[in-house]
Enzyme design. Structure first.
Site, PDB file in Angstrom:
ATOM      1  CB  THR A  52     -25.735  47.431 -65.114  1.00  0.00           C
ATOM      2  OG1 THR A  52     -26.655  48.133 -65.959  1.00  0.00           O
ATOM      3  CG2 THR A  52     -26.482  46.922 -63.894  1.00  0.00           C
ATOM      4  CE1 TYR A 140     -26.292  51.576 -73.844  1.00  0.00           C
ATOM      5  CE2 TYR A 140     -24.287  50.935 -72.679  1.00  0.00           C
ATOM      6  CZ  TYR A 140     -25.589  51.371 -72.655  1.00  0.00           C
ATOM      7  OH  TYR A 140     -26.210  51.607 -71.453  1.00  0.00           O
ATOM      8  CE  LYS A 169     -27.999  48.616 -72.929  1.00  0.00           C
ATOM      9  NZ  LYS A 169     -27.148  48.522 -71.708  1.00  0.00           N
ATOM     10  CB  THR A 211     -28.773  44.965 -73.268  1.00  0.00           C
ATOM     11  OG1 THR A 211     -28.374  44.393 -74.519  1.00  0.00           O
ATOM     12  CG2 THR A 211     -27.625  44.837 -72.285  1.00  0.00           C
TER      13      THR A 211
END
Length: 307
Positions: A52, A140, A169, A211
């Site tokens: 992001t 992740y 995540k 998250t």
């Protein structure tokens, strides 16, 4: 560190921060204000220079400066879990070391993108990264972007080999992964939802946090959702899930972080500028986001008055 201690440190809302730009450079004024807004809302963690945050187009010195800046701004009020992934193991190790030097509390390492390594390759990759730092490491898994998923059994191997690999995540879009991960790794393995819309289902199955992309726009409501669940107020958690749902869905009408940057621009919190090859959302989608944001703002205000 015990499971209770890990859950306490890594439980709750971790905001996957955008990186605001102005005329091609990092807009530190906007960034500082965004971080302070997150802290005032009571988020548990801040995640700079992740997907992001457009990490793929940040220079190394920009990423390092943003991590250090986030640590300074947080001042111990929230955990700083820095993005430190690349599709090159050597570069990943370097990023991990630099994140630790910048003062991060933990690192979030995405699966190598484009290469599509085997599970054996993932074990070797993450093992080298974990061995390079004393920081807690969050895996992740986001197969939609990277083309490869971290198997639950791979997580178990990594957890067994490296005490500082503490969780994942999980952004594969399936709540059933929580059960699979817990079956393979036990309840000591920290699980974050990587999909905002699945936060409540994930929590109900044993995850401890999220998250979050949408927390850039709605940090208070995301924090309230997780806190309501944690104290056993499932009815309130469900209402908050429903309140945020349309806004959450709208964050992915185009590739992240285009929509969240557009929403922040509409709220006069940061500019919509992105770095190529990412471009701002289309005019039609900006208009759609404006309508969604208006409905959310009104509904949230009414909800808060009902407390």
């Amino acid at each position: 560190m015990t499971m209770d201690e890990l859950a306490s440190r890594f439980g709750g809302v971790f905001t996957a921060l955008i990186t605001p730009f102005k005329d091609g450079e990092v807009d530190t004024v906007a960034y500082d204000a965004l971080v302070e807004r997150q802290l005032e809302a009571g988020v548990a963690g801040l995640v700079p220079v992740g997907t992001t945050g457009e990490a793929a187009t940040l220079a190394d010195d920009e990423a390092d400066a943003l991590i250090a800046r986030t640590v300074r701004l947080a001042g111990g009020r929230a955990l700083v879990m820095a993005g430190a992934g690349a599709n090159d193991t050597k570069k990943t190790v370097e990023k991990v070391k630099r994140a630790e030097a910048a003062g991060a509390d933990a690192v979030l390492i995405v699966t190598p993108y484009y290469n599509k390594p085997t599970q054996a390759g993932l074990i070797a990759h993450y093992s080298m990264a974990a061995a390079a730092t004393s920081l807690p490491v969050m895996l992740y898994s986001v197969p939609g972007r990277c083309g490869v998923e971290i198997a639950p059994e791979t997580c178990a191997v990594l957890m067994e080999k490296h005490a500082n690999i503490i969780g994942i995540k999980e952004a594969g879009g399936s709540a059933s992964r929580v059960t699979q991960l817990r079956a393979a790794c036990g309840d000591q393995f920290i699980i974050h939802s990587g999909d905002d819309g699945l936060t409540l289902p994930f929590l109900s199955l044993g995850a401890v946090g999220v998250t979050s992309v949408v927390a850039n726009v709605a940090p208070r409501e995301m924090v309230q959702l997780v806190e309501a669940w944690k104290r056993g107020d499932t009815a309130r958690a469900l209402k908050l899930h429903e309140l945020i749902s349309e806004l959450t869905d709208s964050m992915f009408i185009e590739s992240n972080p285009g929509p969240v940057k557009a929403a922040l621009a509409l709220a006069n919190l940061a500019g919509p500028e992105m770095r190529l090859p990412m471009v701002p959302v289309s005019a039609d989608n900006r208009e759609r986001l404006s309508a969604v944001l208006g409905r959310f703002t009104s509904a949230s205000a009414a909800f808060q008055e009902m407390r």
